[in-house]
Design an enzyme around this catalytic site. Sequence first.
Site, short mmCIF file in Angstrom:
data_model
loop_
_atom_site.label_atom_id
_atom_site.label_comp_id
_atom_site.label_asym_id
_atom_site.label_seq_id
_atom_site.Cartn_x
_atom_site.Cartn_y
_atom_site.Cartn_z
N CYS A 2 -3.65 -17.77 7.34
CA CYS A 2 -4.97 -18.36 7.18
C CYS A 2 -5.88 -17.73 8.22
CB CYS A 2 -4.91 -19.86 7.42
SG CYS A 2 -3.66 -20.66 6.42
N ARG A 27 -7.18 -12.78 4.98
CA ARG A 27 -6.02 -13.48 5.54
C ARG A 27 -5.53 -14.61 4.63
NH1 ARG A 27 -5.31 -12.41 11.05
NH2 ARG A 27 -3.97 -14.22 11.17
N TRP A 74 -4.34 -19.90 3.05
CA TRP A 74 -3.27 -19.33 2.21
C TRP A 74 -2.19 -20.41 2.20
CZ3 TRP A 74 1.92 -17.98 2.75
CH2 TRP A 74 2.43 -17.12 1.77
N ASN A 100 -3.50 -22.66 11.57
CA ASN A 100 -2.83 -21.52 10.94
C ASN A 100 -1.40 -21.52 11.46
OD1 ASN A 100 -2.11 -19.02 9.92
ND2 ASN A 100 -3.09 -17.87 11.57
N GLY A 101 -0.41 -21.54 10.57
CA GLY A 101 0.98 -21.57 11.01
C GLY A 101 1.75 -22.59 10.20
N GLU A 481 6.98 2.74 -2.43
CA GLU A 481 5.63 2.34 -2.03
C GLU A 481 4.66 2.39 -3.22
OE1 GLU A 481 4.33 0.86 0.28
OE2 GLU A 481 2.23 1.41 0.31
N LYS A 485 2.58 -0.84 -4.57
CA LYS A 485 1.12 -0.87 -4.74
C LYS A 485 0.77 -1.32 -6.16
CE LYS A 485 0.18 -0.87 -1.49
NZ LYS A 485 0.78 -0.65 -0.23
N GLU A 488 1.65 -5.18 -6.75
CA GLU A 488 0.93 -6.21 -6.00
C GLU A 488 -0.54 -6.33 -6.39
OE1 GLU A 488 0.68 -5.73 -1.73
OE2 GLU A 488 0.55 -3.57 -1.91
N LYS A 603 -3.07 -10.94 3.90
CA LYS A 603 -2.90 -9.68 4.64
C LYS A 603 -1.85 -9.79 5.74
CE LYS A 603 -4.17 -5.53 5.74
NZ LYS A 603 -3.62 -4.53 4.83
C1 F6R Z 1 1.72 -4.24 1.00
C2 F6R Z 1 1.52 -4.80 2.32
C3 F6R Z 1 2.63 -5.59 2.92
C4 F6R Z 1 2.71 -5.37 4.45
C5 F6R Z 1 3.75 -6.31 5.06
C6 F6R Z 1 3.92 -6.06 6.54
O1 F6R Z 1 0.61 -3.51 0.58
O2 F6R Z 1 0.49 -4.66 2.92
O3 F6R Z 1 3.85 -5.30 2.32
O4 F6R Z 1 3.03 -4.04 4.69
O5 F6R Z 1 3.35 -7.63 4.86
O6 F6R Z 1 2.73 -6.22 7.24
P1 F6R Z 1 2.53 -5.63 8.68
O7 F6R Z 1 2.56 -4.16 8.57
O8 F6R Z 1 1.20 -6.15 9.12
O9 F6R Z 1 3.66 -6.14 9.52
#
Ligand code: F6R
Length: 608
Positions: A2, A27, A74, A100-101, A481, A485, A488, A603
């Site tokens: 969040c 987020r 979220w 958040n948490g 990858e 992409k 998702e 994110k």
């Molecule tokens: C996919 C994506 C996620 C992040 C994953 C790890 O497009 O963005 O799979 O790669 O949640 O996030 P980080 O790199 O912030 O630890």
Amino acid sequence: MCGIVGYVGKQKVLPILINGLKRMEYRGYDSAGVAVIAKNKLWVKKRKGKIRDLEMDLNEEGISSTIGLGHTRWATHGAPSQLNAHPHVDCQKKIAVVHNGIIENYVQLKSRLQSEGHHFNSETDSEILAHLIEMFYKGDMGFAIREALQLIEGTFGVLVISTHEPEKIFGARRGSPMVVGIGEGETLIASDGAALVEHTRNVIHLEDDEMAIADAQGIQVKTLQDKKVIKAVEKISYDLSRIQKGGYDHFMLKEIFEQPETIHDSMRGRLLLEAGNAKLGGLEGCLDRLRHSYRLIITACGTSWHAGLIGEYLIEKLAQIPVEVEYASEFRYRNPVITRVDTVLAITQSGETADTLAAVREARQKGALALGMCNVVGSTIARETDAGVYLHAGPEIGVASTKAFTSQVITLALIALVLGRMGTLSSEDGQTLSQELSLLPEKIRSILKQKDLIKSIAEKIIPHQNALYLGRGFNYPVALEGALKMKEISYIHAEGYPAAEMKHGPIALIDENMPVIFIAVKDPVYDKVVNNIEEVKARGGWVIAIVSEGDEEISRLCDHTIPIPHTLQPLSPILTVIPLQLLAYYTAVMKGCNVDQPRNLAKSVTVE
Ligand code: F6R
């Protein structure tokens, strides 16, 4: 997950909160809300949906206040709804809380509070915070918040305002990021610097179990045990343009197109062309220990994990150090055998991913050298590791990671180069690699010019429900990858496989309705990949291939090809992934999906 933001100062608070929430909408984006203190009363507005829906509601209200807090959610506990949206308030509506948490012991705490007469309005774990603070309030808000937070098992980034002390905003954290922006006559507290940067660049990062108490005059930081803490003020280095769309339709497209610059930024000042080497300041003090580690364990999640797989290939090939790659979520729970002669490298764009953070803590506790590779400066993992290296890719706002991935692979290539040169990699080989690294930005530019070709192929993918991505060697992680992409952001079910594994099962799926996307560039495994393409064509499959420029032969075999410039095999993922990012982007956009905010995602995954 969040996003939370609070403000106290001299300006009207609602536009500041809404703007801050919009900057953090990546987020979480299923519901949102704000609370302000006006005429010594708490005023709360929240709703299901996006921030712009909330904003429209607020425009009709005309409330004026200079202190408040906001939240974009979220969902974890309780579906997205108006009641479950934050802020949550206590029974007397004098205390408002955003969180958040995850509060792991909320069931016990809730039943205790209910037995003491507290009435709950939502299904969330977060609401108990407002009631706990209410329970502990005996004339001192700081005391009540500290007492309440001591009871929490789990994680929190929390902001509180109250009519009991109407000029103050309280913020505390454990396991969720929290940054305080110090302006002139105003203070902001948020989960992300992006929500503050329009007001101030001077920030302090709260550590776990610290609490900031802010009013218009400034802030005080204490521990949850009420001990004063002196914090260093740091500067946010990026400017506003890095967190705006800059003429692109979506952040994701902007970030894909930024990659020539962002990989250049990741190499800036680090690549030593003449010496055929690299210099990574953040790792300097521990390079010897890293080089002589028994093994390197790379741990990460999602896209960062895919970068880690490429890192394994790069470091084993160039530096001959054994590398293992582990999902952080598995690593932390299987009590892995780690010793003092191991090094653990956590790769994470956000630097806040809960599983990756837990893996770092596990590694440190077992005595390993813990290194971080983060994009977000000052993030928790950047601060909790023994040493590390930043990506310098600038803020990544699109939920689907693109530019962070290429910068991760570049940075891993630099680490492999340094470690290789400390071992058996000759200066000539080092020079060849570093020369080629320096040419990659221009090569990416030439791939981006093919966006219309890629868009026309994406149009043909739209009617399909499934897709298979196949690659070998360095391009096997790119297949993973590319598939991630696609699924998702377009919601097309896509799977990545090592191309040779196809015949061990997935080949059963091949028919004229199955798009198969191959990475088939001219490299040492090219002939093998061509054999795999033949196998797919023999079963009526529909083949799209990323190929090397000038490869006419393969063009005859495939239904569609996307040519890309040649590079050295270990560096090819940095080029081959670009068309796959665009393919997913255009497919999703033409399907009408919200690419910057795909459903169910967020994110920064700060919950387990
Ligand atoms: C996919 C994506 C996620 C992040 C994953 C790890 O497009 O963005 O799979 O790669 O949640 O996030 P980080 O790199 O912030 O630890």
